[in-house]
Design a protein around this motif. Sequence first.
Motif: not given
Ligand SMILES: Nc1ncnc2c1ncn2[C@@H]1O[C@H](COP(=O)(O)OP(=O)(O)OP(=O)(O)O)[C@@H](O)[C@H]1O
Lengths: 224, 245
Positions: B37-39, B42-45
């Motif tokens: 799910p969003s958040g 995934k992108s953080t990895i």
């Molecule tokens: N630059 C940032 N500063 C603070 N919090 C962040 C930042 N980028 C992401 N987050 C938080 O970290 C968490 C994970 O974000 P991430 O972008 O990794 O999610 P995701 O799985 O890639 O979601 P999506 O599918 O929406 O792209 C989320 O709760 C988001 O709000």
Amino acid sequence: MSELADLLTYYNVIFLLKGMATTFALSALGCILGGLFGTALAVARLTTGPLTLPLRALALVFTEFFRRVPFLVTLMLCFFIFQFSGLDVSTFTVGCVTVVLIGTAFLAEIVRAGLQSVHPNQWHAAETMNFTLLQTIRYVVLPQAWTVILPPAFGFFILFIKDSALASQIGVIELTYVGKVFNNRGFSAGVSFGVILVAYFMLSYPLSRLGAKLEKKLGSSRTR
Amino acid sequence: MAHLELDNISAAYGKLRVLDGIDISVGSGETVGLIGPSGSGKSTILRVLTGLLKPEAGQVRVGGEPINFDKPAEIRRLRDRAAIVFQQYNLFQNLTVLENVMIAPTKVRGRKPRDVRPEAEHLLAKVGLADKINSYPDQLSGGQQQRVAIARGLCLKPEILLLDEVTAALDPELVSEVLDTIRGLAEDGMTMLIVSHEMGFIREISARVAFMADGKVVELGSPAQIFDAPEKERTRDFVGKILRH
Ligand SMILES: Nc1ncnc2c1ncn2[C@@H]1O[C@H](COP(=O)(O)OP(=O)(O)OP(=O)(O)O)[C@@H](O)[C@H]1O
Ligand SMILES: [Mg+2]
């Protein structure tokens, strides 16, 4: 009209031109060196890591300090510091140092704002491809920041030409000083300063034209 | 041996813990899909894997070598080996398509433009953009921009390609052209970690799929396992919701 003819004697015209040259030199120095040093400070503020922390702090303090202190106060400060130091420098040199300090502080802020206007994803993309900070700025960010930097920068240049008049306060013979001298020699204030006004216009008009031209040129090219 | 390994990786934005003990490995030439799910993080990895965010704990290994994120030289080396293509294609707006692809190899790696150019042109032809090399990013469609971004990543000759929702910003009719490009890369044996919401695509292209939620890998298995017979409740919920769409 005959008063104007009286004023424009050979020696007065030379005097006027010298004043104009001095104003031009002060402004050009403040803008060019200020632009270079200001860009350096703006870049310094973007560095990261503990090693460059002193540099960042210095850049921040410098920029914030000289942008907040009135031009005249900075001028007096420089004047007295040079006097105390016992260095035998001309008032023109003091004026030059002052304009460079001030130009650096203001242009640093203008450049910083311009660099920051470029979207973070442009910075990140460059970073993940191992661009150094300077490479990122040179190849990616600055070309996109020009349209944000140039209008306020040229606005500042033009204000700066006028502000350099304050150097007359410490005896630098620039345009405003020349006007005062004419006035003291018995010419009416209208004629004395009318001539000075035209001279200021002659200095700043080409500059604003250049600014408009550059903006147009860079605006039409690819800067998003 | 695994080409890319994340071993118990944790990461945070400030106080917000976003990754919590992530274990994922990608074999050489393997494609691993990352869904959730969003958040969920995934992108953080991918941000960790490109040195944009320093992990708080755990180890990243490339070809068995652990990366020390405190050493800029090691981060640079990591970035040389793993290229990322972002969700929002991030092309340099001031440069043409060809310049976008050539700039890092020439200016950063110091290779000769005359050597890089044929490679860049070849890659752009491969992604179907031979006729667009002198266009600027804002003159291209989203799908075309995304393919330029992929070519730009490939021109760095990475061992590993990280793709973050490369089709998410695209209109549906543009998605397939980008997916075709990625499919070609998988066939060429590129090691890839792909984040995507395109479940059909992930299922087709991935050797293994990791399902993430709340900063943890909930389940990792073959596409058949994750999509048809998930072991975990959480996975079942997510996949069920997505597939019912
Ligand atoms: N630059 C940032 N500063 C603070 N919090 C962040 C930042 N980028 C992401 N987050 C938080 O970290 C968490 C994970 O974000 P991430 O972008 O990794 O999610 P995701 O799985 O890639 O979601 P999506 O599918 O929406 O792209 C989320 O709760 C988001 O709000
Ligand atoms: Mg994401």
